[in-house]
Design an enzyme around this catalytic site. Structure first.
Site, PDB file in Angstrom:
ATOM      1  N   ASP A  33       0.857  -1.185   0.000  1.00  0.00           N
ATOM      2  CA  ASP A  33       0.000   0.000   0.000  1.00  0.00           C
ATOM      3  C   ASP A  33       0.894   1.235   0.000  1.00  0.00           C
ATOM      4  O   ASP A  33       2.005   1.197   0.526  1.00  0.00           O
ATOM      5  CB  ASP A  33      -0.904   0.018   1.236  1.00  0.00           C
ATOM      6  N   VAL A  55       1.626   2.076  -6.808  1.00  0.00           N
ATOM      7  CA  VAL A  55       1.264   1.353  -8.034  1.00  0.00           C
ATOM      8  C   VAL A  55       1.446   2.205  -9.280  1.00  0.00           C
ATOM      9  O   VAL A  55       1.410   1.670 -10.399  1.00  0.00           O
ATOM     10  CB  VAL A  55      -0.185   0.803  -7.975  1.00  0.00           C
ATOM     11  N   ASN A  77      -5.878  -4.349  -6.358  1.00  0.00           N
ATOM     12  CA  ASN A  77      -7.014  -3.780  -5.640  1.00  0.00           C
ATOM     13  C   ASN A  77      -6.898  -2.270  -5.430  1.00  0.00           C
ATOM     14  O   ASN A  77      -7.902  -1.590  -5.261  1.00  0.00           O
ATOM     15  CB  ASN A  77      -7.147  -4.472  -4.274  1.00  0.00           C
ATOM     16  N   TYR A 142     -14.408   8.029 -12.065  1.00  0.00           N
ATOM     17  CA  TYR A 142     -14.347   6.651 -11.570  1.00  0.00           C
ATOM     18  C   TYR A 142     -14.985   5.700 -12.579  1.00  0.00           C
ATOM     19  O   TYR A 142     -14.452   4.618 -12.846  1.00  0.00           O
ATOM     20  CB  TYR A 142     -15.056   6.572 -10.222  1.00  0.00           C
ATOM     21  N   LYS A 146     -12.912   2.538 -14.264  1.00  0.00           N
ATOM     22  CA  LYS A 146     -13.297   1.142 -14.075  1.00  0.00           C
ATOM     23  C   LYS A 146     -13.757   0.493 -15.378  1.00  0.00           C
ATOM     24  O   LYS A 146     -13.578  -0.711 -15.582  1.00  0.00           O
ATOM     25  CB  LYS A 146     -14.369   1.032 -12.989  1.00  0.00           C
TER      26      LYS A 146
END
Length: 263
Positions: A33, A55, A77, A142, A146
């Site tokens: 994280d 990430v 995730n 968002y 996605k």
């Protein structure tokens, strides 16, 4: 379960619940994280290895996976969810949302495939969202991120499916994590808990499939919904409050989350 599994964005929420559920099933779990203090604490609580992970940085992601011996499953995730009118979303918000939610998934998937394809086995699980197939006012960034994750995951799955490696997408509905802070649930609908998503991921690790909707009952409804005329979709959105859910929200309740994802 004897698999070695890496989970990103695992300091809290769905990632943490998933790491715990997989650990309880006997998997060797490694978590990462960007919040180093929080992930270190989470790793200590779970009794698993935990590392700082950005990430959006290929170097950071490669270093994270380099600490994982014989990677069997990568669960991408990590993600952020800025909300509000599209005209009020900053360029910085847009770039960060896409960098984390899309490029982060792409980078992780490619790095994992580099390790899995030569062995002819492995599984990449990308956490998408029903938002990827259900555009909603106030959620444009968002939604876009996605939708991109879903398209990328499916195309990659088709590309490598004959080479022994599985690639899957998980599509959760509204889930009680920081991402929905300050918002209300759709009328008549109860939000999922992170443990519900974790349970679906554990099942997916044991029985790979291309795509999983959580809760499962929303899968057929979602597919049917995409075929409805625009007027019917608008009426349904009004009925359940989806047309204002991410426009009329408690700004103060989201203050901490918004500050964290923009830091």
């Amino acid at each position: 379960m004897s698999k070695v599994i890496a989970v990103t964005g695992a300091a809290r929420g769905i990632g943490l619940a998933t790491a715990r559920a997989l650990r309880d099933k006997g998997a060797t779990v490694v978590i990462g994280d960007i919040d180093e203090a929080a992930v270190t604490e989470a790793g200590r609580g779970l009794g698993v290895d935990a590392f700082a992970l950005d990430v959006t940085s290929r170097e950071s992601f490669a270093a994270f996976l380099g600490r994982v011996e014989r990677l069997d499953v990568l669960i991408n995730n990590a993600g952020v969810m800025p909300i509000g009118p599209v005209t009020e979303e900053s360029e910085a918000d847009a770039r960060r949302c896409l960098d984390i939610n899309v490029h982060g998934v792409m980078t992780g998937t490619k790095l994992a495939l580099e390790r899995m394809l030569p062995r002819g086995r492995g599984h990449v699980i990308n956490i998408a969202s029903l938002a990827g197939v259900l555009p909603t006012p106030g959620l444009a960034l968002y939604n876009a991120s996605k939708a991109a994750v879903l398209a990328f995951t499916e195309a990659t799955r088709l590309e490598v499916r004959e080479r022994g490696v599985h690639v899957s997408a998980v599509l959760p509905t509204f889930t009680n994590t920081e991402l929905v802070a300050g918002t209300r649930s759709p009328k008549g609908q109860k939000n999922c808990e992170p443990e519900d998503i974790a349970a679906a991921i554990v099942e997916l690790v044991g029985r790979p499939r291309p795509q999983v909707v959580v809760p499962r009952r929303l899968g057929p409804q979602t597919r049917l919904g995409t075929l409805l005329p625009d007027g019917v979709k608008r009426a349904i959105a009004r009925k359940y409050g989806l047309d204002t859910l991410f426009l009329d929200y408690d700004h103060a309740a989201r203050k901490v989350y918004d500050a964290r994802i923009r830091s």
